[in-house]
Write a protein that holds these residues in place. Sequence first.
Motif, PDB file in Angstrom:
ATOM      1  N   THR A   1     107.332  49.931 -37.971  1.00  0.00           N
ATOM      2  CA  THR A   1     106.815  50.978 -37.082  1.00  0.00           C
ATOM      3  C   THR A   1     107.326  50.773 -35.654  1.00  0.00           C
ATOM      4  O   THR A   1     107.799  51.720 -35.021  1.00  0.00           O
ATOM      5  CB  THR A   1     105.274  50.990 -37.123  1.00  0.00           C
ATOM      6  OG1 THR A   1     104.865  51.215 -38.478  1.00  0.00           O
ATOM      7  CG2 THR A   1     104.707  52.080 -36.245  1.00  0.00           C
TER       8      THR A   1
ATOM      9  N   ASP B   1     103.997  56.419 -43.953  1.00  0.00           N
ATOM     10  CA  ASP B   1     103.114  55.347 -44.421  1.00  0.00           C
ATOM     11  C   ASP B   1     101.711  55.937 -44.569  1.00  0.00           C
ATOM     12  O   ASP B   1     100.859  55.785 -43.694  1.00  0.00           O
ATOM     13  CB  ASP B   1     103.128  54.183 -43.424  1.00  0.00           C
ATOM     14  CG  ASP B   1     102.407  52.968 -43.971  1.00  0.00           C
ATOM     15  OD1 ASP B   1     101.784  53.065 -45.049  1.00  0.00           O
ATOM     16  OD2 ASP B   1     102.453  51.900 -43.311  1.00  0.00           O
TER      17      ASP B   1
ATOM     18  N   SER C   1     100.175  54.967 -38.749  1.00  0.00           N
ATOM     19  CA  SER C   1     100.236  54.260 -37.469  1.00  0.00           C
ATOM     20  C   SER C   1     100.654  55.134 -36.301  1.00  0.00           C
ATOM     21  O   SER C   1     100.177  54.949 -35.180  1.00  0.00           O
ATOM     22  CB  SER C   1     101.256  53.115 -37.555  1.00  0.00           C
ATOM     23  OG  SER C   1     100.866  52.174 -38.504  1.00  0.00           O
TER      24      SER C   1
ATOM     25  N   ASP D   1     109.419  56.317 -41.055  1.00  0.00           N
ATOM     26  CA  ASP D   1     108.728  55.026 -41.062  1.00  0.00           C
ATOM     27  C   ASP D   1     107.969  54.973 -42.394  1.00  0.00           C
ATOM     28  O   ASP D   1     107.276  55.922 -42.745  1.00  0.00           O
ATOM     29  CB  ASP D   1     107.757  54.955 -39.873  1.00  0.00           C
ATOM     30  CG  ASP D   1     107.003  53.635 -39.825  1.00  0.00           C
ATOM     31  OD1 ASP D   1     107.474  52.651 -40.436  1.00  0.00           O
ATOM     32  OD2 ASP D   1     105.937  53.589 -39.176  1.00  0.00           O
TER      33      ASP D   1
HETATM   34 MG   LIG Z   1     104.062  50.278 -40.057  1.00  0.00          MG
END
Ligand SMILES: [Mg+2]
Lengths: 122, 258
Positions: free
Chosen positions: B17, B40, B45, B135
């Motif tokens: 990230t 994710d 995040s 990500d």
């Molecule tokens: Mg991450």
Amino acid sequence: MAAYRKIEGKSTQILEKIRENLEQLNEKIDVMIEIQKHGQRELPENLPEALDVMTLLSLPDHLRKTAVTLCKLEKATADEVSEQTKRARAVESGYLNQLVVMGYMKKEREGRKAYFYVDRET
Amino acid sequence: MKKIIAVHSYKGGTGKTSLSTNLAATFVRNGKKVCLMDLDFRAPSLHAIFKKQNLDYWLNDYLNGVCEINKVLIDATNNNGNGGKLLVGLANPSTEAIRDMTAKDRKWEMKALGRLLALRSALLNDGNFDYIIFDTSPGLQYSSINAIVAADIVLVVTSLDASDINGSQRMTSELYDLFEKKTGILINKVIVDYLKSKEEQKKFTKKMKDIHNLPILATIPCFCEVLRAAGNFIFTEERPDHPFTETLEDLAEKVEKF
Ligand SMILES: [Mg+2]
Ligand SMILES: Nc1ncnc2c1ncn2[C@@H]1O[C@H](COP(=O)(O)OP(=O)(O)OP(=O)(O)O)[C@@H](O)[C@H]1O
């Protein structure tokens, strides 16, 4: 003269039909050759219903390449797939038809062209 | 060259990230149009980094076929007037959404792959983006493999941990290679002692290249300052003169040429 034209038109139609049938026959032979070459044992016993990434991973290398390419193109002819994979059209046609036999893809005719696609809906 | 980049790793907490966010920000400073996406779905995040909570649409909704991608993307450009642009697509962090995403079946994952593949024409061809950066979740998660299949290149973040190195090697032969992906390694959190001089850095990189048998696109030292930033801001934006920022500029250049 008109009668002659009519006969000419009719025979062109018949020739077209023969050509179409020959192409379909060719594809069927391709499938049979492929299945013979690689053996039935490569076909998974219980066909999973979806061509998801786990299925893609489980395919033999040569079929995975074809399947991933078709996923990217969404809907394509053997010609279009072979352009991407840089393999011969006849080879791709064989692989695509094998994937249809395995139940991962669908095939649809539009006029003289055969289109392959992944059925994401049903 | 326009590209879709998947940032992945075998283990969690390697720096995916941090590196995808800072790589995106670096591209933007160089005038690129970038779309950064949080795939994710198990532990979202980016919403925390970009400080967004209650959105109408998330990437979850795009993958569910509820909306188109333009409804999801949020402009996060920090205006610096060089033509760069940063848009982010966020994963829904609510417990309910996480639970929903982990219960998806194979059929759904197949459709989700189709939605991810469609981003190329929507964003790179029609939307004029230069890069899409995914990500991802660590390991062999469905969403991560989908991202890898949809990407042009995979950046694998690994530490020097034996289990991490071993896992990355295995994923190379059992995942990235099988999809014929162009793959580059980012060694993160390297002990600074290994990189003291240019000479030592070269030797270290060579050793890593032999271990992974893949190009090493970056060797990034472990910086306490990065740890201290604690994901509260985009480090390379706040600290343009820090060596971490320099390393990322070098990485951006390598990725562009890769
Ligand atoms: Mg991450
Ligand atoms: N080069 C670095 N130096 C110091 N700390 C770092 C560095 N890179 C990342 N970190 C820190 O490591 C922690 C984990 O980073 P990050 O969240 O980016 O990893 P991740 O791979 O995305 O994790 P997850 O697998 O849980 O998604 C964060 O606290 C981050 O600040």
